[in-house]
Design a protein around this motif. Sequence first.
Motif, short mmCIF file in Angstrom:
data_model
loop_
_atom_site.label_atom_id
_atom_site.label_comp_id
_atom_site.label_asym_id
_atom_site.label_seq_id
_atom_site.Cartn_x
_atom_site.Cartn_y
_atom_site.Cartn_z
N SER A 112 0.86 -1.18 0.00
CA SER A 112 0.00 0.00 0.00
C SER A 112 0.89 1.23 0.00
O SER A 112 1.88 1.28 0.73
N VAL A 113 0.55 2.20 -0.83
CA VAL A 113 1.27 3.48 -0.89
C VAL A 113 0.25 4.60 -0.70
O VAL A 113 -0.81 4.60 -1.33
N VAL A 114 0.58 5.54 0.19
CA VAL A 114 -0.27 6.70 0.44
C VAL A 114 0.54 7.96 0.15
O VAL A 114 1.65 8.13 0.67
N ALA A 115 0.00 8.81 -0.71
CA ALA A 115 0.63 10.09 -1.03
C ALA A 115 -0.29 11.21 -0.55
O ALA A 115 -1.49 11.18 -0.82
N LYS A 116 0.29 12.17 0.16
CA LYS A 116 -0.48 13.32 0.65
C LYS A 116 0.06 14.58 0.00
O LYS A 116 1.26 14.71 -0.21
N GLY A 117 -0.83 15.51 -0.30
CA GLY A 117 -0.38 16.75 -0.93
C GLY A 117 -1.53 17.69 -1.19
O GLY A 117 -2.58 17.64 -0.56
N THR A 118 -1.29 18.54 -2.18
CA THR A 118 -2.27 19.56 -2.55
C THR A 118 -2.62 19.39 -4.02
O THR A 118 -1.73 19.34 -4.88
N ALA A 119 -3.91 19.32 -4.29
CA ALA A 119 -4.41 19.17 -5.67
C ALA A 119 -4.79 20.53 -6.22
O ALA A 119 -5.26 21.40 -5.49
N ARG A 120 -4.55 20.68 -7.51
CA ARG A 120 -4.98 21.90 -8.20
C ARG A 120 -5.48 21.53 -9.58
O ARG A 120 -5.00 20.58 -10.21
N ILE A 121 -6.44 22.29 -10.04
CA ILE A 121 -7.02 22.09 -11.36
C ILE A 121 -6.12 22.79 -12.37
O ILE A 121 -5.79 23.97 -12.20
N LEU A 122 -5.70 22.06 -13.41
CA LEU A 122 -4.87 22.68 -14.43
C LEU A 122 -5.72 23.64 -15.26
O LEU A 122 -6.81 23.28 -15.70
N THR A 123 -5.20 24.85 -15.47
CA THR A 123 -5.96 25.85 -16.22
C THR A 123 -5.17 26.44 -17.38
O THR A 123 -5.76 26.95 -18.33
N GLY A 124 -3.86 26.38 -17.31
CA GLY A 124 -3.04 26.97 -18.38
C GLY A 124 -3.06 26.12 -19.63
O GLY A 124 -3.02 24.89 -19.59
N THR A 125 -3.10 26.78 -20.79
CA THR A 125 -3.15 26.09 -22.07
C THR A 125 -1.96 25.15 -22.24
O THR A 125 -2.14 24.00 -22.65
N GLN A 126 -0.76 25.62 -21.92
CA GLN A 126 0.44 24.80 -22.09
C GLN A 126 0.40 23.56 -21.21
O GLN A 126 0.75 22.47 -21.65
N GLU A 127 0.03 23.71 -19.94
CA GLU A 127 0.02 22.56 -19.04
C GLU A 127 -1.08 21.57 -19.42
O GLU A 127 -0.89 20.36 -19.29
#
Length: 138
Positions: free
Chosen positions: A79-94
């Motif tokens: 089992s692997v657990v990753a914690k962090g911060t999610a963000r919605i991609l909005t930039g055209t390039q990304e």
Amino acid sequence: MEEVSILDEDQCWNLLSESVMGRLALAVNGEPEIFPINAYAHDGKILFRTGEGTKLSEIAVNGRCAFETDGFTSKIGWSVVAKGTARILTGTQEIMAADQLPLKPWIPTLKLNYVEIDVEQITGRRFRFGDEPDRYPV
């Protein structure tokens, strides 16, 4: 092999990068919620696609999250657990870069939004399966 082994960060990322299915944990209106998602892990980040709805709305308000994935055979599990911060991609390039990744919806629905989790902590464990020890040894 011990019954439970702690995985180092490289082992965690290796297992995470080979996994395609996991669970996203968020707090929705202050209550814990878990969503099954397919994801792609690379460069210290986890990326997934989603449609409009609860996940996307909550991430817009509170991006703190956890992602868990696991796997097993008849003899071992992990089992692997990753914690962090999610963000919605909005930039055209990304978004264009994300479109090039091997991340496609599993079900025939439009998932036009990309979400990226910037992983701040990753932990994992490997388990050796076996019979339960005798509760009352002689």
